[in-house]
Design an enzyme around this catalytic site. Structure first.
Site, mmCIF file in Angstrom:
data_model
loop_
_atom_site.group_PDB
_atom_site.id
_atom_site.type_symbol
_atom_site.label_atom_id
_atom_site.label_comp_id
_atom_site.label_asym_id
_atom_site.label_seq_id
_atom_site.Cartn_x
_atom_site.Cartn_y
_atom_site.Cartn_z
ATOM 1 N N GLU A 1 -5.625 -7.350 -1.814
ATOM 2 C CA GLU A 1 -5.974 -7.589 -0.412
ATOM 3 C C GLU A 1 -7.482 -7.622 -0.258
ATOM 4 O OE1 GLU A 1 -4.488 -5.177 2.734
ATOM 5 O OE2 GLU A 1 -2.404 -5.333 2.112
ATOM 6 N N GLU B 1 0.822 -1.214 0.000
ATOM 7 C CA GLU B 1 0.000 0.000 0.000
ATOM 8 C C GLU B 1 0.855 1.263 0.000
ATOM 9 O OE1 GLU B 1 -2.719 -0.370 3.299
ATOM 10 O OE2 GLU B 1 -4.065 -1.654 2.149
#
Length: 582
Positions: free
Chosen positions: A167, A74
């Site tokens: 994810e 991320e």
């Protein structure tokens, strides 16, 4: 291993090839985010970071399971580190796409032919988990969600917009024994269920669960409480048992939903996460003590390369072939079982072919639309080869009609299903290998016994009736097991095989059976002591058996010195706790 990408053969929980998404040590949690911003320039020592990164590449680059290098989770590395990693991990021309541009062709002709001159050269480098083709590809937070879902939502085209989700997660409460072993008695209370004026239930956890990041089994305004679907939980054991049912359903549906769109919309998915590094009460496949939750086995079921499944949105029966070979001469056996032990619906499809790397819709599940359909029922799907009756995939569902719930399963707990339990044991030092065989001795219904192909006529690859519950777990015959002496109950019985007959007056499905391994100690009350031996490797667990079915499970573990291990079988409608002593 950060997760699963079934379409790219990243099968972290099957016996097949495991491939790894390898990230470096850049994370959005600590680099360049937060208030105040943490580490705005990333690692404090960039040179040391690159030294460690290059050393890691040299350590892992020859591993067959390595799929990708990823700069950060991320987040992307600082500009200078990112530039260096891109240069170090550029692909050798022989690994570039065949659809090369003119510039790539020029590069090909000038590049040395020796791949050893590259730090790796065989795998792509992705600068961040939501860049370069993953999620929306732009680094926006377009991964997730990480909360409870309606199981059918995973099968809807609207659930996720992008091709690859790096994810996605869900719930993950462990069994009650783990709660008691890792928390003080104040943490053994279950959430308070508060019903709002809109009819949705909010779960309010105790402060200890809240501190351990509990993900509720409800989402007010979106998802009705999935625990309450089975009836209000009475205590911690009841809550955690129902949580395992939901864990199984959630993760199987998650992967089956993605697989249903394989190569038509989705290219892959990674599940966050396999485990919590502390006693977290959120998405996980095994807990802090290394005990697998039922979600592990639901995921493993869905991730098998050849798989039969029910699309929970359309109720179409689908067959998934992720292999490179065409699947021919196969059919699906469909059997429905009600709570009275009868089989009101049974069908074997015509033979069909499934091309490689494709999902084939076989037929719509007819039973829910039938006039006398039961509000709660079990569905067993078996994919088999017609030529030799070889079972290729088995998938067992518990379902309810639209607008209903699973509360009738509370009464089903009182059923006493006859079982035949056998065991074989091999001990070498402190290593135990146990083979358990379980057979549902209920009589099959007349409707099924009159068909040309019945459940028990299907054979696995070794000619043994039945396969393991949620994956094609084949009984491997070898010299080791021919030497095993069997025992059952409380003491060794010599070299003669023995079985235990569990008498039962009812006929029906032996539902949600599961093993655990314990020492010979007992523990109750507030001074709780966990008697489980962990970790334990099960070839299968959290399984159900229809009348006449038999399955075999291999169990292996290391026992503490001086202990007397015992295998215990429990289930939704099996509470006798028969133990196999070693």
């Amino acid at each position: 291993i950060t997760g699963l990408v079934p379409f790219l053969c990243l099968l972290a929980v099957t016996n097949h090839l495991v491939q790894v998404w390898q990230e470096f040590w850049i994370t959005g949690d600590v680099d360049g985010r937060g208030l105040p911003i943490s580490n705005p320039d990333g690692p404090l020592d960039h040179a040391l970071f690159l030294l460690c990164a290059r050393d890691t590449v040299k350590l892992l680059r020859n591993h067959a399971s390595l799929a990708l290098w990823v700069g950060g989770n991320e987040q992307v590395p600082p500009i200078d580190i990112n530039r260096a990693l891109k240069n170090d991990l550029k692909l050798h021309p022989m690994f570039l796409s065949n659809q090369t541009t003119k510039n790539q062709g020029k590069y090909l002709s000038q590049d040395p032919s020796d791949p050893s001159r590259y730090l790796d050269g065989t795998r792509a480098y992705v600068q961040g988990s939501m860049w370069d083709g993953f999620a929306d590809g732009k680094g926006d937070f377009t991964d997730g969600p990480y909360e409870i879902q309606h199981p059918e939502s995973f099968f809807k085209n609207s659930f996720y917009k992008y091709g690859f989700n790096p994810e996605v997660g869900s719930v993950g409460v462990p069994v009650a024994a783990t709660i008691r072993a890792t928390m003080p008695p104040e943490g053994w209370s279950i959430p308070i269920f508060k019903k709002g004026i809109d009819g949705y239930i909010e779960e309010v956890p105790n402060p200890i669960w809240d501190y351990h990041k509990y993900i509720p089994y409800s989402k007010p305004g979106k998802v009705h409480d999935q625990i309450e679907l089975y009836g209000h939980p009475k205590d911690l054991d009841d809550f955690c048992e129902k949580a395992q049912l939901i864990n199984y359903v959630q993760y199987r549906a998650l992967l089956e939903g993605w697989t249903s769109f394989m190569w038509t919309k989705f290219t892959g998915v990674l599940i966050w996460k396999t485990q919590n590094p502390w006693t977290g009460l959120r998405g996980q496949f095994y807990d802090h003590l290394q005990d697998q939750t039922a979600g592990f086995y639901g995921c493993r079921c869905a991730a098998e390369p050849i798989h039969v499944q029910l699309n929970l949105a359309s109720y179409n029966i689908e067959v998934v072939n992720t292999t490179s070979d065409k699947l021919t001469d196969v059919a699906v056996e469909i059997s429905v079982w009600d709570l009275d032990g009868a089989s009101p619906y049974y069908k074997v499809t015509e033979k069909f072919v499934v091309p490689p790397k494709k999902v084939k819709q076989i037929m719509e599940m007819e039973y829910p639309k039938m006039k006398n359909a039961k509000p709660v029922y079990f569905l067993l799907l078996k994919l088999f080869r017609l030529s030799d009756k070889e079972a290729l995939s088995r998938n067992f569902y518990w379902l309810h009609l639209p607008g209903k719930d699973y509360k009738l399963l509370e009464e089903y707990r009182q059923k006493t299903i006859p079982l035949e339990i056998g065991s074989g044991i091999s001990v070498s030092g402190g290593t135990y290998k146990v083979r358990m065989s379980i057979k549902n001795k209920s009589k099959k219904s007349a409707a099924e016994s009159t068909t040309s192909v019945s459940t028990m006529e299907l054979e696995d690859r070794n000619g043994v009736h039945g396969i393991s519950e949620e994956t094609n777990c084949v009984v491997q015959k070898s010299g080791l097991w021919s030497k095993i002496h069997r025992n059952i109950d409380l003491a060794r019985s010599g070299d003669k095989p023995r079985t235990l007959e569990v008498k039962g007056i009812d006929s029906g499905v032996a539902f949600f059976l599961h093993f655990s391994v314990h020492t010979s100690e007992s523990s109750t009350g507030e001074n709780y002591r966990d008697t489980r031996i962990l970790p334990v490797h099960y070839s299968d667990n959290y399984f159900s058996l229809t009348p006449g079915e038999k399955m075999t499970a291999d169990i292996s573990f290391e026992a503490p010195e001086g202990s007397k291990p015992r295998v215990i079988l429990r289930g939704w409608n099996y509470h006798l706790n028969h133990a196999v002593m070693m």
